[in-house]
Design a protein around this motif. Structure first.
Motif, PDB file in Angstrom:
ATOM      1  N   ALA A 102      -8.486  -9.111   3.914  1.00  0.00           N
ATOM      2  CA  ALA A 102      -9.751  -9.687   4.370  1.00  0.00           C
ATOM      3  C   ALA A 102     -10.300 -10.602   3.291  1.00  0.00           C
ATOM      4  O   ALA A 102     -10.635 -10.144   2.194  1.00  0.00           O
ATOM      5  CB  ALA A 102     -10.766  -8.593   4.687  1.00  0.00           C
ATOM      6  N   LEU A 103     -10.382 -11.893   3.595  1.00  0.00           N
ATOM      7  CA  LEU A 103     -10.991 -12.838   2.664  1.00  0.00           C
ATOM      8  C   LEU A 103     -12.492 -12.633   2.734  1.00  0.00           C
ATOM      9  O   LEU A 103     -13.111 -12.875   3.758  1.00  0.00           O
ATOM     10  CB  LEU A 103     -10.599 -14.271   3.019  1.00  0.00           C
ATOM     11  CG  LEU A 103      -9.166 -14.598   2.585  1.00  0.00           C
ATOM     12  CD1 LEU A 103      -8.168 -14.198   3.644  1.00  0.00           C
ATOM     13  CD2 LEU A 103      -9.041 -16.037   2.232  1.00  0.00           C
ATOM     14  N   LYS A 104     -13.061 -12.149   1.656  1.00  0.00           N
ATOM     15  CA  LYS A 104     -14.472 -11.782   1.628  1.00  0.00           C
ATOM     16  C   LYS A 104     -15.370 -12.936   1.210  1.00  0.00           C
ATOM     17  O   LYS A 104     -16.492 -13.045   1.659  1.00  0.00           O
ATOM     18  CB  LYS A 104     -14.694 -10.587   0.689  1.00  0.00           C
ATOM     19  CG  LYS A 104     -13.913  -9.337   1.072  1.00  0.00           C
ATOM     20  CD  LYS A 104     -14.490  -8.670   2.300  1.00  0.00           C
ATOM     21  CE  LYS A 104     -13.732  -7.439   2.708  1.00  0.00           C
ATOM     22  NZ  LYS A 104     -14.298  -6.199   2.293  1.00  0.00           N
ATOM     23  N   GLU A 105     -14.882 -13.790   0.329  1.00  0.00           N
ATOM     24  CA  GLU A 105     -15.726 -14.903  -0.135  1.00  0.00           C
ATOM     25  C   GLU A 105     -14.819 -16.004  -0.670  1.00  0.00           C
ATOM     26  O   GLU A 105     -13.798 -15.731  -1.306  1.00  0.00           O
ATOM     27  CB  GLU A 105     -16.649 -14.418  -1.254  1.00  0.00           C
ATOM     28  CG  GLU A 105     -17.801 -15.324  -1.553  1.00  0.00           C
ATOM     29  CD  GLU A 105     -18.898 -15.299  -0.501  1.00  0.00           C
ATOM     30  OE1 GLU A 105     -19.149 -16.370   0.080  1.00  0.00           O
ATOM     31  OE2 GLU A 105     -19.495 -14.246  -0.276  1.00  0.00           O
ATOM     32  N   GLY A 106     -15.200 -17.214  -0.412  1.00  0.00           N
ATOM     33  CA  GLY A 106     -14.481 -18.359  -0.951  1.00  0.00           C
ATOM     34  C   GLY A 106     -15.426 -19.541  -1.009  1.00  0.00           C
ATOM     35  O   GLY A 106     -16.231 -19.731  -0.093  1.00  0.00           O
ATOM     36  N   MET A 107     -15.375 -20.288  -2.067  1.00  0.00           N
ATOM     37  CA  MET A 107     -16.233 -21.462  -2.185  1.00  0.00           C
ATOM     38  C   MET A 107     -15.676 -22.428  -3.214  1.00  0.00           C
ATOM     39  O   MET A 107     -14.918 -22.031  -4.107  1.00  0.00           O
ATOM     40  CB  MET A 107     -17.669 -21.076  -2.498  1.00  0.00           C
ATOM     41  CG  MET A 107     -17.884 -20.171  -3.667  1.00  0.00           C
ATOM     42  SD  MET A 107     -19.588 -19.555  -3.751  1.00  0.00           S
ATOM     43  CE  MET A 107     -19.771 -18.761  -2.182  1.00  0.00           C
ATOM     44  N   LEU A 108     -16.070 -23.691  -3.038  1.00  0.00           N
ATOM     45  CA  LEU A 108     -15.610 -24.768  -3.897  1.00  0.00           C
ATOM     46  C   LEU A 108     -16.812 -25.631  -4.262  1.00  0.00           C
ATOM     47  O   LEU A 108     -17.598 -25.995  -3.386  1.00  0.00           O
ATOM     48  CB  LEU A 108     -14.567 -25.599  -3.140  1.00  0.00           C
ATOM     49  CG  LEU A 108     -13.803 -26.660  -3.900  1.00  0.00           C
ATOM     50  CD1 LEU A 108     -12.981 -26.049  -5.040  1.00  0.00           C
ATOM     51  CD2 LEU A 108     -12.888 -27.411  -2.938  1.00  0.00           C
ATOM     52  N   ARG A 109     -16.935 -25.926  -5.546  1.00  0.00           N
ATOM     53  CA  ARG A 109     -18.043 -26.770  -5.997  1.00  0.00           C
ATOM     54  C   ARG A 109     -17.919 -28.167  -5.374  1.00  0.00           C
ATOM     55  O   ARG A 109     -16.811 -28.675  -5.177  1.00  0.00           O
ATOM     56  CB  ARG A 109     -18.052 -26.828  -7.515  1.00  0.00           C
ATOM     57  CG  ARG A 109     -18.396 -25.458  -8.124  1.00  0.00           C
ATOM     58  CD  ARG A 109     -18.304 -25.413  -9.625  1.00  0.00           C
ATOM     59  NE  ARG A 109     -19.155 -26.428 -10.235  1.00  0.00           N
ATOM     60  CZ  ARG A 109     -18.876 -27.028 -11.377  1.00  0.00           C
ATOM     61  NH1 ARG A 109     -17.778 -26.715 -12.056  1.00  0.00           N
ATOM     62  NH2 ARG A 109     -19.693 -27.922 -11.881  1.00  0.00           N
ATOM     63  N   THR A 110     -19.030 -28.780  -5.089  1.00  0.00           N
ATOM     64  CA  THR A 110     -19.097 -30.035  -4.330  1.00  0.00           C
ATOM     65  C   THR A 110     -18.206 -31.157  -4.876  1.00  0.00           C
ATOM     66  O   THR A 110     -17.511 -31.813  -4.091  1.00  0.00           O
ATOM     67  CB  THR A 110     -20.558 -30.513  -4.216  1.00  0.00           C
ATOM     68  OG1 THR A 110     -21.322 -29.475  -3.588  1.00  0.00           O
ATOM     69  CG2 THR A 110     -20.669 -31.780  -3.404  1.00  0.00           C
ATOM     70  N   PRO A 111     -18.174 -31.434  -6.171  1.00  0.00           N
ATOM     71  CA  PRO A 111     -17.369 -32.582  -6.628  1.00  0.00           C
ATOM     72  C   PRO A 111     -15.871 -32.473  -6.310  1.00  0.00           C
ATOM     73  O   PRO A 111     -15.168 -33.478  -6.327  1.00  0.00           O
ATOM     74  CB  PRO A 111     -17.589 -32.601  -8.150  1.00  0.00           C
ATOM     75  CG  PRO A 111     -18.880 -31.870  -8.354  1.00  0.00           C
ATOM     76  CD  PRO A 111     -18.933 -30.841  -7.263  1.00  0.00           C
TER      77      PRO A 111
END
Length: 181
Positions: A102-111
């Motif tokens: 289960a992928l619980k969280e993922g994020m990428l900084r805007t630039p």
């Protein structure tokens, strides 16, 4: 900022060692929502601590030189996990018996967005997992539906929905094979 090929992806199972990195990225990416209780830094820290204590916790963090640019983390779902029990409508029992990450969280900084790095990190993460299927939750309104569409382009299909937190949004549950042919 460098090109996608210069990005280093580091895998870890030590949440304590990367705690502040994950928090820092979260604060930057969710800056516009931190005033809402569900998205507060404190609540993210509580979720991170709970998730890090679950079986199979692992993260992949991307770095551009020494700058952390994003992450994905996940856990192994047990067949009796609340993840499965919260689904509306419920899933067929056979679906919950298949080994699942289960992928619980993922994020990428805007630039660093729009360069294929999120997908690259996602696929590298899944390539190192022993499970047969991957699941995630997405707010269907995020990015006016673009985030859900992105996951669909990666092979995820909608299977149900759930609302894990009373003060959080109703989320779309999605599923795909870990290894897509």
């Amino acid at each position: 900022m460098t090109t996608g090929s210069a990005i280093e992806l580091r895998r870890t199972t030590d949440s304590d060692a990367v705690w502040s990195t994950l928090i820092d990225i979260y604060v930057e990416v969710r800056a516009d929502r931190l005033h809402r209780s569900h998205y507060s830094v404190e609540r993210f820290g509580e979720r991170l601590a709970r998730h890090a204590a679950e079986p199979g916790w692992e993260a992949v963090i991307g770095f551009d030189r020494s700058v952390p640019i994003g992450f994905v983390y996940a856990t192994t779902l047990q067949t009796d996990a609340s993840w499965w029990r919260r689904m509306t409508p419920p899933l067929p029992e056979f679906r919950t018996r298949i080994p699942t990450v289960a992928l619980k969280e993922g994020m990428l900084r805007t630039p660093w967005r729009g360069k294929g790095l999120a997908r690259r990190g996602h696929e590298v993460f899944l390539a190192g997992r022993p499970e047969q299927q991957a699941t995630l939750l997405v707010n269907p309104l995020a990015g006016n539906g673009k985030v859900k569409a992105l996951y669909e382009s990666w092979g995820y299909e909608t299977i149900s929905e759930q609302q894990p937190a009373l003060d959080g949004p109703v989320l779309t549950a999605m599923l795909r094979a870990v290894r897509v042919r």
